[in-house]
Design an enzyme around this catalytic site. Structure first.
Site, PDB file in Angstrom:
ATOM      1  N   HIS A 197       0.384  16.964   4.225  1.00 13.52           N
ATOM      2  CA  HIS A 197      -0.800  17.572   4.846  1.00 13.52           C
ATOM      3  C   HIS A 197      -0.431  18.974   5.335  1.00 13.52           C
ATOM      4  CE1 HIS A 197      -2.542  13.725   4.445  1.00 13.52           C
ATOM      5  NE2 HIS A 197      -2.557  13.315   5.699  1.00 13.52           N
ATOM      6  N   CYS A 215      -1.836  10.763  10.722  1.00 12.06           N
ATOM      7  CA  CYS A 215      -0.801  11.589  10.076  1.00 12.06           C
ATOM      8  C   CYS A 215      -1.013  13.095  10.310  1.00 12.06           C
ATOM      9  CB  CYS A 215      -0.716  11.281   8.587  1.00 12.06           C
ATOM     10  SG  CYS A 215      -2.288  10.877   7.827  1.00 12.06           S
ATOM     11  N   ARG A 238     -10.014  16.833   2.306  1.00 11.48           N
ATOM     12  CA  ARG A 238      -9.133  16.133   1.361  1.00 11.48           C
ATOM     13  C   ARG A 238      -8.949  17.038   0.150  1.00 11.48           C
ATOM     14  NH1 ARG A 238      -6.344  12.268   3.062  1.00 11.48           N
ATOM     15  NH2 ARG A 238      -8.082  10.964   3.728  1.00 11.48           N
ATOM     16  N   GLY A 295       0.814  -1.223   0.000  1.00 10.57           N
ATOM     17  CA  GLY A 295       0.000   0.000   0.000  1.00 10.57           C
ATOM     18  C   GLY A 295       0.842   1.264   0.000  1.00 10.57           C
ATOM     19  N   SER A 328      -2.598  10.665  -0.778  1.00  9.68           N
ATOM     20  CA  SER A 328      -1.912   9.449  -0.318  1.00  9.68           C
ATOM     21  C   SER A 328      -2.329   9.104   1.107  1.00  9.68           C
ATOM     22  CB  SER A 328      -0.389   9.592  -0.414  1.00  9.68           C
ATOM     23  OG  SER A 328       0.063  10.653   0.382  1.00  9.68           O
ATOM     24  N   LYS A 364     -10.454  11.717  15.628  1.00 10.70           N
ATOM     25  CA  LYS A 364      -9.101  11.225  15.940  1.00 10.70           C
ATOM     26  C   LYS A 364      -8.206  12.389  16.358  1.00 10.70           C
ATOM     27  CE  LYS A 364      -9.273   7.499  12.579  1.00 10.70           C
ATOM     28  NZ  LYS A 364      -8.966   7.203  11.185  1.00 10.70           N
ATOM     29  N   VAL A 374       1.544   3.321   2.476  1.00 13.77           N
ATOM     30  CA  VAL A 374       2.483   3.363   3.605  1.00 13.77           C
ATOM     31  C   VAL A 374       3.482   2.208   3.499  1.00 13.77           C
ATOM     32  CG1 VAL A 374       2.664   3.237   6.129  1.00 13.77           C
ATOM     33  CG2 VAL A 374       0.799   4.540   5.076  1.00 13.77           C
ATOM     34  N   GLU A 430     -11.756  11.354  10.977  1.00 12.99           N
ATOM     35  CA  GLU A 430     -10.485  12.079  11.141  1.00 12.99           C
ATOM     36  C   GLU A 430     -10.575  13.167  12.228  1.00 12.99           C
ATOM     37  OE1 GLU A 430      -8.139  10.874   9.310  1.00 12.99           O
ATOM     38  OE2 GLU A 430      -6.590  12.359   8.923  1.00 12.99           O
TER      39      GLU A 430
HETATM   40  P1  NAP Z   1      -3.492   1.149   1.438  1.00 15.11           P
HETATM   41  O1  NAP Z   1      -2.704   1.890   0.449  1.00 15.11           O
HETATM   42  O2  NAP Z   1      -4.931   0.861   1.174  1.00 15.11           O
HETATM   43  O3  NAP Z   1      -2.731  -0.268   1.705  1.00 15.11           O
HETATM   44  C1  NAP Z   1      -3.306  -1.299   2.467  1.00 15.11           C
HETATM   45  C2  NAP Z   1      -2.349  -2.492   2.563  1.00 15.11           C
HETATM   46  O4  NAP Z   1      -2.983  -3.509   3.341  1.00 15.11           O
HETATM   47  C3  NAP Z   1      -2.014  -3.143   1.220  1.00 15.11           C
HETATM   48  O5  NAP Z   1      -0.727  -3.730   1.307  1.00 15.11           O
HETATM   49  C4  NAP Z   1      -3.055  -4.257   1.112  1.00 15.11           C
HETATM   50  O6  NAP Z   1      -2.635  -5.356   0.313  1.00 15.11           O
HETATM   51  C5  NAP Z   1      -3.147  -4.706   2.557  1.00 15.11           C
HETATM   52  N1  NAP Z   1      -4.449  -5.306   2.821  1.00 15.11           N
HETATM   53  C6  NAP Z   1      -5.677  -4.826   2.513  1.00 15.11           C
HETATM   54  N2  NAP Z   1      -6.640  -5.685   2.921  1.00 15.11           N
HETATM   55  C7  NAP Z   1      -5.991  -6.742   3.472  1.00 15.11           C
HETATM   56  C8  NAP Z   1      -6.430  -7.979   4.048  1.00 15.11           C
HETATM   57  N3  NAP Z   1      -7.724  -8.290   4.151  1.00 15.11           N
HETATM   58  N4  NAP Z   1      -5.491  -8.835   4.532  1.00 15.11           N
HETATM   59  C9  NAP Z   1      -4.175  -8.519   4.453  1.00 15.11           C
HETATM   60  N5  NAP Z   1      -3.687  -7.375   3.895  1.00 15.11           N
HETATM   61  C10 NAP Z   1      -4.599  -6.496   3.423  1.00 15.11           C
HETATM   62  O7  NAP Z   1      -3.462   1.858   2.857  1.00 15.11           O
HETATM   63  P2  NAP Z   1      -2.377   2.944   3.400  1.00 15.11           P
HETATM   64  O8  NAP Z   1      -2.771   4.303   3.007  1.00 15.11           O
HETATM   65  O9  NAP Z   1      -1.019   2.430   3.095  1.00 15.11           O
HETATM   66  O10 NAP Z   1      -2.648   2.866   4.964  1.00 15.11           O
HETATM   67  C11 NAP Z   1      -2.240   1.754   5.755  1.00 15.11           C
HETATM   68  C12 NAP Z   1      -2.597   2.016   7.228  1.00 15.11           C
HETATM   69  O11 NAP Z   1      -1.848   3.136   7.677  1.00 15.11           O
HETATM   70  C13 NAP Z   1      -4.067   2.361   7.448  1.00 15.11           C
HETATM   71  O12 NAP Z   1      -4.489   1.814   8.672  1.00 15.11           O
HETATM   72  C14 NAP Z   1      -4.065   3.883   7.492  1.00 15.11           C
HETATM   73  O13 NAP Z   1      -5.136   4.401   8.224  1.00 15.11           O
HETATM   74  C15 NAP Z   1      -2.734   4.143   8.182  1.00 15.11           C
HETATM   75  N6  NAP Z   1      -2.112   5.443   7.916  1.00 15.11           N
HETATM   76  C16 NAP Z   1      -1.989   5.885   6.638  1.00 15.11           C
HETATM   77  C17 NAP Z   1      -1.349   7.096   6.402  1.00 15.11           C
HETATM   78  C18 NAP Z   1      -1.200   7.638   5.003  1.00 15.11           C
HETATM   79  O14 NAP Z   1      -0.725   8.787   4.879  1.00 15.11           O
HETATM   80  N7  NAP Z   1      -1.568   6.892   3.962  1.00 15.11           N
HETATM   81  C19 NAP Z   1      -0.818   7.824   7.445  1.00 15.11           C
HETATM   82  C20 NAP Z   1      -0.931   7.339   8.745  1.00 15.11           C
HETATM   83  C21 NAP Z   1      -1.572   6.141   8.956  1.00 15.11           C
HETATM   84  P3  NAP Z   1      -3.086  -5.548  -1.221  1.00 15.11           P
HETATM   85  O15 NAP Z   1      -2.261  -4.606  -2.034  1.00 15.11           O
HETATM   86  O16 NAP Z   1      -2.777  -6.985  -1.488  1.00 15.11           O
HETATM   87  O17 NAP Z   1      -4.557  -5.232  -1.271  1.00 15.11           O
END
Ligand code: NAP
Length: 342
Positions: free
Chosen positions: A237, A144, A230, A11, A174, A200, A13, A197
């Protein structure tokens, strides 16, 4: 070297983790996990169309197999970038198996005994992992947008005592896991809603700026109001923050306290030289120009000025998937290692 695994490695992150851990002096990526749809393929194949953080997927992970999260994992330290919908029970399961889990999901942030780690802000909270009663532990990091606002608020709270905060955020795509080309529904658009959000930002700020007393978290008595939006930006951000204080500082007092803030004595590989960078130009920080200051590990503050309703207002900008997510978790893991807790 400490072998580590990444849950959710494909994903937004997860790929930052893969990038930031390349050639890390203490941690070596030995296991990658994602969902059923990616499992069984090589990381290079899965990421062919999805990799965005650098020009190409780093060589060291290209031929590594992507596993299914939930399997047994042959390493003790896990960085989790799983969606909150599945992170809760899965991270608990791994902590019960003895894994040390550094989570980015919101699932455990407000749990009793689970610290939210920002190395420079909640240093004393990290030791709470010892009280979790499992062979391993879970340590989270805040949302974040909360991360960057709280980095700027921490020294101000210590110096002048914060009473009230109002924040309006302009958050990158992102942050919602959207990377690469901007989808049509976001082009030329601002969406004035990000589910969960605002709540949080209120709760996490109070926990992060609070204390640990007799083995319990005691929240800071600060009123927080947040409006989260967004915007059509790839990364970074930007947040407009207004603050009321118990002891009213001048603009110069605020600048000085922010510039001098550098509480970490430990020499950590991902530690920025300055966790807060203050800009003087009247139109900075800007997302595109300033999100990579200190390699994305700083909160960049500018436009510090008096406010006629609150006392002081300013802009804070930070990279959401680096300090706001993967980089922040890696810094926490480095601090835990130096504290002897890894
Ligand atoms: P994302 O892009 O949607 O990535 C999700 C990841 O989890 C992918 O590797 C996905 O794999 C995997 N996944 C999804 N469903 C799954 C399942 N059922 N079993 C196992 N793996 C699964 O999300 P993200 O933006 O990287 O965010 C990840 C986490 O960090 C979230 O909890 C988010 O709230 C938190 N976060 C994000 C940010 C940010 O700026 N993006 C900042 C702080 C915190 P596949 O590719 O195989 O689907």
């Amino acid at each position: 070297m400490i072998k580590v695994g990444i849950l959710g490695a494909t994903g937004a992150v997860g790929q930052q983790f893969v990038h930031l851990l390349e050639n890390h002096p203490w941690f070596e990526v030995a296991w990658l996990g994602a969902s059923e749809q990616s499992a069984g393929k090589t990381y290079g194949d899965v990421m062919k169309e999805r990799w965005v953080v650098t020009d190409s997927v780093p060589e060291y992970v290209r031929d590594m197999e992507v596993h299914r999260c939930g399997e047994e994992i042959p390493v003790d330290v896990l960085f989790s970038a799983l969606p909150s919908s599945i992170a809760g029970p899965m991270e608990t399961m791994y902590a019960e198996q003895g894994k040390k889990v550094f989570s980015n999901a919101s699932s455990h942030r407000m749990d009793h005994k689970v610290p939210m780690g920002i190395a420079e802000v909640s240093y004393d909270h990290f030791d709470m992992v010892k009280n979790q009663g499992t062979p391993g532990f879970i340590i989270t990091k805040p949302n974040c947008s909360t991360t960057h606002m709280v980095l700027a608020l921490k020294p101000l709270h210590e110096a002048f005592g914060i009473e009230k905060v109002s924040v309006v955020t302009m958050q990158a795509l992102s942050g919602a896991g959207i990377v690469g080309e901007i989808p049509e529904k976001y082009q030329d658009n601002v969406v004035p809603y990000i589910g969960g959000e605002e709540e949080k930002m209120v709760e996490e700020t109070r926990k992060l700026l609070g204390n640990v007393e007799n083995g319990e978290f005691v929240n800071a008595d600060i009123d927080v109001s947040a409006s989260c939006n967004r915007v059509a930006v790839t990364d970074g951000h930007l947040e407009a923050v207004s603050v009321s204080f118990r002891n009213k500082p001048s603009v110069e007092d605020v600048k000085k306290v922010l510039q001098e803030f550098n509480p970490l004595e430990e020499d950590l590989p991902s530690k920025p030289k300055h966790p807060i960078v203050v800009m003087e130009e009247e139109n900075r920080p800007q997302t595109k120009l300033d999100r990579m200051v200190e390699h994305g590990m700083a909160s960049v503050v500018g436009r510090i000025r008096e406010d006629n309703v609150f006392d002081i207002k300013f802009i804070v900008l930070g990279h959401n998937t680096i300090r706001g997510a993967a980089g922040g978790s890696i810094l926490s893991a480095e601090l835990m290692k130096t504290k002897g807790l890894l």
